[in-house]
Scaffold this active site. Sequence first.
Site, PDB file in Angstrom:
ATOM      1  N   ASN D 125      11.948 -62.244 -55.765  1.00  0.00           N
ATOM      2  CA  ASN D 125      11.262 -61.138 -55.107  1.00  0.00           C
ATOM      3  C   ASN D 125      10.232 -60.544 -56.059  1.00  0.00           C
ATOM      4  OD1 ASN D 125      10.528 -58.698 -53.984  1.00  0.00           O
ATOM      5  ND2 ASN D 125      12.615 -57.989 -53.590  1.00  0.00           N
ATOM      6  N   CYS D 128       8.570 -56.231 -54.194  1.00  0.00           N
ATOM      7  CA  CYS D 128       9.179 -54.974 -53.744  1.00  0.00           C
ATOM      8  C   CYS D 128       8.250 -53.817 -54.076  1.00  0.00           C
ATOM      9  CB  CYS D 128      10.526 -54.733 -54.405  1.00  0.00           C
ATOM     10  SG  CYS D 128      11.217 -53.135 -53.889  1.00  0.00           S
TER      11      CYS D 128
END
Lengths: 241, 241, 307, 307
Positions: D125, D128
């Site tokens: 990820n 974010c």
Amino acid sequence: MSRLVVQSNQWFADKVYQMVLSGAKPHEPGQFVMVEISKGIDFFLRRPFSIADSKNDRLTLLYKVIGRGTSYMTTLIPGDTLDVLEQLGNGFRIDPNRQDVCLIGGGSGVFPLLGLARRLHERGIRPTAFLGFDTKQSACLISELSRVCQVAITTMDGTLGEMGNVCLYQAMYQHSYYYAVGPMAMLKAIAQKTTNGQMSLEERMGCGFGACMGCTIMTKKGPAQICKDGPVFSAGDLIWE
Amino acid sequence: MSRLVVQSNQWFADKVYQMVLSGAKPHEPGQFVMVEISKGIDFFLRRPFSIADSKNDRLTLLYKVIGRGTSYMTTLIPGDTLDVLEQLGNGFRIDPNRQDVCLIGGGSGVFPLLGLARRLHERGIRPTAFLGFDTKQSACLISELSRVCQVAITTMDGTLGEMGNVCLYQAMYQHSYYYAVGPMAMLKAIAQKTTNGQMSLEERMGCGFGACMGCTIMTKKGPAQICKDGPVFSAGDLIWE
Amino acid sequence: MTVSFLGWTLDNPIIPASGTFGFGLEYASFFDLNQLGSLTTKAITARPRFGNPTPRIAEVPGGMLNAIGLQNPGVDDVIEVILPKLAQVFQKPIIANIAGSVVEEYLEVIDKLNSEPQIGAFEINISCPNVQEGGMVFGTNATLASDLVRRSKQHSRKPLIVKLSPNVTNIVDIARAVEDAGADALSLINTLVGMAIDREKARPVLANKFGGLSGPAIKPVALRMVFQVFEQVSIPIIGMGGVMTAEDAIDFILAGATAVGVGSANLRDPFACPKIIEALPGLIQHLGWSNIKSMIGGAHEKRHHRL
Amino acid sequence: MTVSFLGWTLDNPIIPASGTFGFGLEYASFFDLNQLGSLTTKAITARPRFGNPTPRIAEVPGGMLNAIGLQNPGVDDVIEVILPKLAQVFQKPIIANIAGSVVEEYLEVIDKLNSEPQIGAFEINISCPNVQEGGMVFGTNATLASDLVRRSKQHSRKPLIVKLSPNVTNIVDIARAVEDAGADALSLINTLVGMAIDREKARPVLANKFGGLSGPAIKPVALRMVFQVFEQVSIPIIGMGGVMTAEDAIDFILAGATAVGVGSANLRDPFACPKIIEALPGLIQHLGWSNIKSMIGGAHEKRHHRL
Ligand SMILES: Cc1cc2nc3c(=O)[nH]c(=O)nc-3n(C[C@H](O)[C@H](O)[C@H](O)COP(=O)(O)OP(=O)(O)OC[C@H]3O[C@@H](n4cnc5c(N)ncnc54)[C@H](O)[C@@H]3O)c2cc1C
Ligand SMILES: Cc1cc2nc3c(=O)[nH]c(=O)nc-3n(C[C@H](O)[C@H](O)[C@H](O)COP(=O)(O)OP(=O)(O)OC[C@H]3O[C@@H](n4cnc5c(N)ncnc54)[C@H](O)[C@@H]3O)c2cc1C
Ligand SMILES: Cc1cc2nc3c(=O)[nH]c(=O)nc-3n(C[C@H](O)[C@H](O)[C@H](O)COP(=O)(O)O)c2cc1C
Ligand SMILES: Cc1cc2nc3c(=O)[nH]c(=O)nc-3n(C[C@H](O)[C@H](O)[C@H](O)COP(=O)(O)O)c2cc1C
Ligand code: FES
Ligand code: FES
């Protein structure tokens, strides 16, 4: 998730409506439901509402008109259906041996106390309810609650009952246990006096069933989801800044 | 912009509904309206529909169920209201001295021909209507049109009238002038034979009143907005690739 | 309801956004345009442009896509035909939106429009996502943007508003760059680049494949950018993106906008602007503010006072 | 309905998106999780994180904002407590979403999860928007992104999916950079940065001010990015952003996605995924395709054949 049928949806008090839904599952006092306001994307998130009362397949909600969603809800009529996520949250824990309890409700916080008072009454407990409202017009549930418990009222402007804030009501601290629902400021004031009780909290919710982490608070036992680990918490577990 | 009241909204033919609205302004045949499907943002743009007929304050729309908006429209019931932008577009130009005219409609293109045929009939002109459908089930407006003009029918599968494509119907080219509404392929085929007539065009529309430049086509007279300069164009002004 | 903007006093902060209001003429048949604070024209280029092939419009959740491609009759026609017509129905200073494929095209349009008294300001469009050349290329590169603005400023005899593209990693960088290059105000935001697919035909809905996303769907992004930029620049902002109601307009003002652009809402409802203008005073009062000026940037912790 | 993805065969292309499905456990009481193609966990960091203060959630037109801030119990708790519970209700390989403030934190989580057999792939990820450090910083800078991916790849014993941020000027640049750095697949998109204003209180709704915009509002942007990236990279894509129905899922597949992530829809309707999975076969048939594989990228003029 169920499709419930609106049985009635009526004005109840100043800016407050009562909606009775049929086809519902049984609910514990203190639990809540997530209501889909309408199909489509006009209201992307569901709205959380406490159970005011639950009997057979009937669910009673009391809702205050706050914004877009609750305004839209007032337009629903008997026969309309609503998609509802049911039986959410933990509900109030009742100890049948604890007789000397009081209920404390501020504003919309009085709504979930109705079902709780009725349940306590069934168990032979007759609590005192301390209810705080802004003014006489917004006061509600007094006659309903009077049937199952003693009721004491305060209003901020003194138009009904004693004048002032409900959490300044000294009498309630003479009870050995409480169930409190209302604005954070009220809950905090009570918790500072005594943590012998349970409190129901509110927060903006993404899901209502523990998946999104939208409603997390820090408690003395670690992070907790209001929707799943609550909404009812032991007052002693809460942390106040 | 007006709030019109649904008087009726009924199944009319395969996937086609007829909606009669009251409270409307008068409309010329060939004009169209932009209908707001519902309040809120579930349907951000209005939908364009031709006038099938307009009489006193009554507006008749015929609509084919294509996608989300037209599906939703089928759920409206008498008494519901719709926000409608009216009197859009130029409409068909009628020359009272021109007697030998025919109407050519393909699929949903037949809808606006009803009002046109009635208007021509009022002016003492009795055109022939050549109507093309996919199949018998989707054929419609035949009895209505038969009252005011002669009707000839083709279906692609031969289940009604002659088999084949309406623009292959040689008889229609014997008339000295036409009014044609239907799919682009049909209009193009006709224009390649003769440009003695008027054609109504369709395109996805942002506004319907000339503001967004969403519906521009290039014509022999320069860029034109279908919604404002059309939807009816002289066939001779159109450009085909 | 009045706000000061670029030295003028606007009767109210509501300004139709470029490309959704044509040159105002279509709306003049719906309502008296003089109710508006000002109005922004469709993009004007040096020569006439036809724009992109159709379909140019698609509906998407909470908004729409457009790929008009800067269709306009060109600056000469605007001066000769359109501005005189507009003068009959609108008597306040207008904002002329200007676009081009190359810097020289922007300058040519500015040079020609400089002497038009109706025009109160230029809005330099460096953010059109629907053309191959120019447009968004300028708006997504701080160096190109600031070069264009600097040269435009040298030519312009009117205040220069620069309309930014939201399709960037860092909107504040671009905003600062154009402020440094001499911009007098900023418009934000233009459309986000998006697409829709016709799943029956298995191809993009728009002939141009991609289009600009506008409407309520982009409001959170627009508000965020206005909020961020307000804290980092000191020139005024026209905030826009998904404004449908007076409530939406107030949100932009609280985020830091001095004036508010209304775009796609006009297409859905030609009366959108006058309705918003009518609802504003009541809303401002309900919210407990005395006037709009005091609300600008009101949602910031340390509110700047720059009116 | 099966698709090959990273060497596995998914029973169907539907995968709940990270952060909207917890670690699956809450949904197990609604339906049998084994109906899913796979599932993505909430972001896992090296140590437990509490996340941001509340309010963390806001409703906006056509979607929602969230500013959770990567709340999770930390990788050790995930391994000891959560994965064993999940094993009881879900028997397919899962995707572990991994986040960190610094590169070393990502690597630490990868090292620890490498030996978990339930995990079929890592989803890095880099997008974010709700944390001060790490997160989107990596995803908006091609150099940082490719460095992180390269080092993660050295540590990882499982396929690496990289989840991109849409908050960039050029998504293709980032996609290419991480492909070159060794990514095995891409997830796009994460949320757009947005905000909502509480106009009664004149302040941001979210305690964190800004949050990630998700839901149908972002679908056009997401589709466009999947479409653009599909043409320029050759690794498979998990497409997501606003998927509510089987129709939406098909749009992403036609744009070029091999699998489809379902995010916010799960929050509104916990049965969203099984409903989509149930509706897919009928829809595919109605559209005239024989299977999903053949539809991947079907909306492109020159369709690549990369299954
Ligand atoms: C567990 C729980 C139980 C509740 N029980 C009741 C009840 O019995 N009766 C009642 O009148 N109200 C109750 N509320 C508050 C109620 O959910 C909100 O008033 C309602 O969601 C407002 O919706 P709206 O669309 O009218 O407001 P808007 O402000 O237009 O809503 C915008 C968004 O904010 C959210 N929101 C706004 N205010 C609140 C709030 N106070 N709490 C949570 N979310 C909010 C909405 O759900 C929505 O997502 C409860 C809240 C929670 C969390
Ligand atoms: C001037 C004009 C007159 C029309 N008259 C009629 C009529 O009398 N009867 C009738 O059945 N149909 C008519 N149509 C077509 C009708 O507008 C579309 O079928 C309708 O908009 C489809 O809406 P939907 O939401 O069901 O479809 P969706 O595909 O879900 O709509 C998505 C978007 O595409 C637009 N769209 C889709 N198809 C068309 C189309 N063919 N033309 C324009 N926009 C489209 C919709 O308006 C909407 O914005 C007319 C179109 C135009 C331009
Ligand atoms: C149909 C259409 C055409 C547009 N044309 C232009 C244009 O020519 N120049 C420009 O700067 N912006 C143009 N825009 C962008 C709008 O001015 C506005 O920035 C954007 O739509 C966001 O606002 P909204 O959500 O209120 O529509 C156009 C928008 C639409 C919908
Ligand atoms: C409440 C919430 C929490 C999220 N948390 C994460 C996360 O931890 N890691 C991540 O990569 N994406 C996270 N996302 C982004 C989603 O996985 C997804 O990329 C995005 O929401 C777009 O899809 P949607 O429109 O279907 O929601 C989160 C989204 C939401 C709504
Ligand atoms: S509201 Fe989603 S976890 Fe509580
Ligand atoms: S639809 Fe907007 S100009 Fe024709």
